[in-house]
Design an enzyme around this catalytic site. Structure first.
Site, PDB file in Angstrom:
ATOM      1  N   HIS A  33      81.156  87.376  62.173  1.00 17.78           N
ATOM      2  CA  HIS A  33      82.050  87.043  61.065  1.00 17.78           C
ATOM      3  C   HIS A  33      82.812  88.255  60.512  1.00 17.78           C
ATOM      4  O   HIS A  33      83.826  88.094  59.854  1.00 17.78           O
ATOM      5  CB  HIS A  33      81.248  86.422  59.916  1.00 17.78           C
TER       6      HIS A  33
ATOM      7  N   CYS B 247      78.336  91.690  63.483  1.00 15.82           N
ATOM      8  CA  CYS B 247      78.162  90.255  63.233  1.00 15.82           C
ATOM      9  C   CYS B 247      79.495  89.593  63.546  1.00 15.82           C
ATOM     10  O   CYS B 247      80.557  90.162  63.247  1.00 15.82           O
ATOM     11  CB  CYS B 247      77.780  90.017  61.773  1.00 15.82           C
TER      12      CYS B 247
ATOM     13  N   SER C  55      75.778  81.171  67.412  1.00 15.22           N
ATOM     14  CA  SER C  55      75.013  80.275  66.555  1.00 15.22           C
ATOM     15  C   SER C  55      75.904  79.245  65.867  1.00 15.22           C
ATOM     16  O   SER C  55      75.405  78.249  65.347  1.00 15.22           O
ATOM     17  CB  SER C  55      74.295  81.104  65.487  1.00 15.22           C
TER      18      SER C  55
HETATM   19  N1  DGL Z   1      76.669  84.670  64.642  1.00 13.63           N
HETATM   20  C1  DGL Z   1      75.773  85.405  63.774  1.00 13.63           C
HETATM   21  C2  DGL Z   1      75.797  86.891  64.163  1.00 13.63           C
HETATM   22  O1  DGL Z   1      76.717  87.387  64.794  1.00 13.63           O
HETATM   23  C3  DGL Z   1      76.135  85.231  62.316  1.00 13.63           C
HETATM   24  C4  DGL Z   1      75.857  83.842  61.791  1.00 13.63           C
HETATM   25  C5  DGL Z   1      74.397  83.475  61.808  1.00 13.63           C
HETATM   26  O2  DGL Z   1      73.599  84.030  61.014  1.00 13.63           O
HETATM   27  O3  DGL Z   1      74.026  82.627  62.614  1.00 13.63           O
HETATM   28  O4  DGL Z   1      74.867  87.594  63.863  1.00 13.63           O
END
Ligand code: DGL
Length: 267
Positions: free
Chosen positions: A188, A186, A12
């Site tokens: 991050h 996630c 994302s």
């Molecule tokens: N990339 C998203 C995840 O791994 C985290 C950032 C978002 O909420 O888009 O869930």
């Protein structure tokens, strides 16, 4: 299939660069095209229908780049739209962080419960619990949404009292269940590993789905006979939907090296 074709990795936003970093370390000969939907991030608080729609657009784009494998680096997309990717990809292999994380969690749990942390959409989807139970129906899974972690990481507060307090608060109910491991569900969260290690203590193993995804990708490329054998400078492309001012700096923190040129997509 030509093994010199790139691997398509998408997220994302910039968080999926934690997966790219793990792939660069584990598979240094592979070319990578990374797609980050920086104009529409965050996905973790959006509806399933919207995420499915965005995921289909990104998948189509990467398929046009002639990728040999697709990796869904975003846990939120993997949680609610992995089927969309697999349907569009047809015979191109698709891996996702949840699949990889679930396998590693079952291996690490050693008869104890499994904790999973992620965005609200990932946790509400119950995708980790479903994948884990498909592998081990008897294991107990405790999930916790940690929505404040994404902005805290993007702010660079990786070792900050506010982040520590937030983590202690979020993890209290999961740790009360005496889990054996905690899945960082996630993109991050791998950046919070040192802080989370302190908070969970030595008895709880952290499962980094970025690293387990790179392991899974290496095994799959070997199995299919499409691992790159080309030595020499590897080509990495970073494509985004918007180039915010902070992208380069934050991206380099996620990637652990300089990003080079970042392209803005022409849909
Ligand atoms: N990339 C998203 C995840 O791994 C985290 C950032 C978002 O909420 O888009 O869930």
């Amino acid at each position: 299939m030509d093994s010199s074709r790139p691997i398509g990795v998408f997220d994302s936003g910039i968080g999926g660069l934690t997966v790219v970093r793990a792939l660069m370390e584990r598979l240094p000969l592979e070319r990578i095209v990374y797609f980050g939907d920086t104009a529409r991030v965050p996905y973790g608080v959006k509806s399933v229908a919207t995420i499915e729609h965005f995921t289909a657009q990104i998948t189509e784009f990467l398929l046009q780049q002639d990728v040999k494998m697709l990796i869904v680096a975003c846990n939120t997309m993997a949680a609610v739209a992995a089927d969309v990717v697999r349907r569009l990809a047809r015979d191109i292999p698709v891996l996702d962080v949840i699949e990889a994380g679930a396998h590693a969690a079952v291996a690490e749990s050693k008869g104890r419960g499994i904790g999973v942390i992620g965005t609200p959409t990932t946790v509400n989807s119950n995708a980790y619990a479903r994948r884990i139970h498909a592998l081990d129906p008897g294991v107990r899974v405790y999930s916790q949404a940690c929505p404040l972690f994404v902005p805290l990481v993007e702010e660079g507060w990786l070792d900050h009292p506010v982040t520590r307090l937030t983590a202690q608060e979020y993890l209290k109910p999961v740790l009360a269940e005496e889990v054996g491991c905690l899945v960082l569900g996630c993109t991050h969260y791998p950046l919070l590993k040192p802080l989370l290690r302190d908070v969970v203590g030595p008895g709880v193993r952290l499962v980094d789905s970025a690293i387990t995804t790179a392991e899974l990708a290496a095994a799959k490329l070997q199995e299919l006979g499409i691992a790159s054998t080309q030595a020499g400078p590897t080509a990495y492309r970073f494509v985004v939907t918007d180039v915010p001012l902070r992208f380069q700096t934050i991206g380099e923190r996620f990637l652990g090296r300089s990003l080079g040129v970042v392209e803005k997509v022409e849909w």
